[in-house]
Design an enzyme around this catalytic site. Structure first.
Site, PDB file in Angstrom:
ATOM      1  N   ASP A  24      -2.847   7.688  -2.715  1.00 48.76           N
ATOM      2  CA  ASP A  24      -3.991   7.426  -3.588  1.00 48.76           C
ATOM      3  C   ASP A  24      -4.783   8.708  -3.861  1.00 48.76           C
ATOM      4  O   ASP A  24      -6.003   8.754  -3.700  1.00 48.76           O
ATOM      5  CB  ASP A  24      -4.879   6.328  -2.997  1.00 48.76           C
ATOM      6  CG  ASP A  24      -5.923   5.825  -3.979  1.00 48.76           C
ATOM      7  OD1 ASP A  24      -5.711   5.962  -5.196  1.00 48.76           O
ATOM      8  OD2 ASP A  24      -6.963   5.297  -3.519  1.00 48.76           O
ATOM      9  N   GLU A  46       0.796  -1.227   0.000  1.00 47.17           N
ATOM     10  CA  GLU A  46       0.000   0.000   0.000  1.00 47.17           C
ATOM     11  C   GLU A  46       0.831   1.281   0.000  1.00 47.17           C
ATOM     12  O   GLU A  46       0.469   2.243  -0.669  1.00 47.17           O
ATOM     13  CB  GLU A  46      -0.940   0.018   1.207  1.00 47.17           C
ATOM     14  CG  GLU A  46      -2.087  -0.955   1.117  1.00 47.17           C
ATOM     15  CD  GLU A  46      -3.161  -0.541   0.124  1.00 47.17           C
ATOM     16  OE1 GLU A  46      -3.166   0.608  -0.351  1.00 47.17           O
ATOM     17  OE2 GLU A  46      -4.029  -1.381  -0.171  1.00 47.17           O
TER      18      GLU A  46
END
EC number: 3.2.1.17
Length: 186
Positions: A83, A70
């Site tokens: 993100d 991630e």
């Protein structure tokens, strides 16, 4: 208790994911190479990862595998965000109202954040246990990992959990990275 991460079958990272590190190989060896790249940074969080894992019954190696995938152990975050502002922290909790809709808890690298994200993961693993009662514990765990990325409504079988995940390899890559961390002291 969930399945042993060492017993979960995996194909590892796709060529697309491996290209992020300019790797010329894909699969488990690419996932292991990326986990190893993140290992030095990951050490900063090892005590927190271990504490949260033991408290919530999740293998610390799995938490480390998700952190590696991630946020590259925090390396790709801007003030804790990733993100495009939709993910918070080392484990990238989805704060997008049209996505996970979670609220960011704790500092981006805190035990509080890791507890929140690991709680979300265990929620999805339990959802997969209920959704796929005839699948093996290993398949249910892998399905929960995929659901952590894409939501449980987008995991339609035990056999192809990554059909709708980022890169179509999320769970396979995370499992391979987690197996590397398991073999290196997590």
């Amino acid at each position: 208790m969930f399945a042993d991460i060492r017993n979960v079958s995996t194909t590892g990272a796709s060529a697309q994911t491996a290209r992020q590190d300019k790797l010329t190989v894909s699969g488990v060896s690419a996932s292991h190479a990326m986990a190893q790249t993140d290992a030095g940074r990951m050490m900063r969080y090892k005590d927190k990862i271990t504490a949260v894992g033991h408290r919530l019954g999740v293998d610390p190696a799995l938490i480390a595998g998700i952190i590696s995938r991630e946020s590259r152990a925090g390396n790709v975050l801007q003030n804790g965000w990733g993100d495009h502002g939709n993910g918070w922290g080392l484990m990238q909790v989805d704060v997008n109202p049209r996505g996970g809709g979670h609220k960011a808890e704790g500092a981006w690298d805190s035990e509080e954040h890791l507890s929140q994200a690991t709680g979300i993961l265990t929620h999805f693993i339990h959802r997969m246990e209920k959704k796929f009662p005839n699948c093996s514990k290993e398949q249910q765990l892998k399905g929960g990992i995929a659901a952590y990325n894409t939501g449980d409504g987008r995991v339609h079988s035990c056999d192809d959990v990554d059909a709708h995940t980022t890169g179509k390899d999320y769970a396979n890559d995370v499992v391979a990275r987690a197996q590397w961390y398991k073999n290196h002291g997590y």
